[in-house]
Design a protein around this motif. Structure first.
Motif, PDB file in Angstrom:
ATOM      1  N   PHE A  22       0.501   3.680  -8.288  1.00  0.00           N
ATOM      2  CA  PHE A  22      -0.201   3.124  -7.167  1.00  0.00           C
ATOM      3  C   PHE A  22       0.839   3.359  -5.964  1.00  0.00           C
ATOM      4  O   PHE A  22       0.234   3.579  -4.896  1.00  0.00           O
ATOM      5  N   THR A  23       1.992   3.021  -6.053  1.00  0.00           N
ATOM      6  CA  THR A  23       3.013   3.289  -4.843  1.00  0.00           C
ATOM      7  C   THR A  23       3.137   4.588  -4.565  1.00  0.00           C
ATOM      8  O   THR A  23       3.532   4.962  -3.459  1.00  0.00           O
ATOM      9  N   ALA A  27      -0.816   6.574   1.950  1.00  0.00           N
ATOM     10  CA  ALA A  27      -1.383   5.451   2.662  1.00  0.00           C
ATOM     11  C   ALA A  27      -2.447   6.186   3.522  1.00  0.00           C
ATOM     12  O   ALA A  27      -2.428   7.304   4.126  1.00  0.00           O
ATOM     13  N   CYS A  83      -5.728   3.319  -0.127  1.00  0.00           N
ATOM     14  CA  CYS A  83      -4.559   2.555  -0.331  1.00  0.00           C
ATOM     15  C   CYS A  83      -4.016   2.014   1.167  1.00  0.00           C
ATOM     16  O   CYS A  83      -3.514   2.969   1.838  1.00  0.00           O
ATOM     17  N   GLN A  86      -0.305  -1.997   0.506  1.00  0.00           N
ATOM     18  CA  GLN A  86      -0.175  -2.623  -0.985  1.00  0.00           C
ATOM     19  C   GLN A  86      -1.472  -3.043  -1.504  1.00  0.00           C
ATOM     20  O   GLN A  86      -1.654  -3.796  -2.424  1.00  0.00           O
ATOM     21  N   CYS A  87      -2.470  -2.503  -0.921  1.00  0.00           N
ATOM     22  CA  CYS A  87      -4.006  -3.161  -1.320  1.00  0.00           C
ATOM     23  C   CYS A  87      -4.943  -1.914  -1.660  1.00  0.00           C
ATOM     24  O   CYS A  87      -4.494  -0.924  -1.026  1.00  0.00           O
ATOM     25  N   ILE A  88      -5.796  -1.784  -2.447  1.00  0.00           N
ATOM     26  CA  ILE A  88      -6.676  -0.986  -2.727  1.00  0.00           C
ATOM     27  C   ILE A  88      -7.964  -1.277  -2.589  1.00  0.00           C
ATOM     28  O   ILE A  88      -8.534  -2.400  -2.825  1.00  0.00           O
TER      29      ILE A  88
END
Length: 94
Positions: A22-23, A27, A83, A86-88
């Motif tokens: 995910f990271t 963004a 993303c 830190q949220c999806i």
């Protein structure tokens, strides 16, 4: 023991998409969800997304746990994720 089938599997050119964290996602970039699958891991069942038919990603635990019962009912035709901080975020695009 006949190893014929095992050798055929070893020689097959199965194409697995790379796995990203995910990271590792960029963004503010829209990723198209091309498949949603349930994977059984040593930590329990998890949801795996195939994004842009280029790579796969395990959803974060809280999101995965929330979707486990309903993932097969999600329509992925125009489904995207983004993303941010830190949220999806899931959304539809036409």
């Amino acid at each position: 023991m006949d190893f014929k089938k095992i050798n055929q599997l070893a020689k097959s050119e199965a194409t697995y998409l790379p796995l990203k964290k995910f990271t590792d996602l960029v963004a503010d970039h829209d990723y198209r969800v091309t498949a949603i699958k349930k994977a059984v891991t040593k930590y329990g069942p998890k949801i795996v997304l195939q994004l842009d038919q280029e790579f796969q990603m395990f959803l974060p635990k809280q999101v995965s746990d929330a979707l486990l019962d309903t993932y097969s009912a999600i329509k992925i035709k125009n489904l995207y994720i983004k993303c941010e901080d830190q949220c999806i975020q899931f959304f539809e695009k036409e």
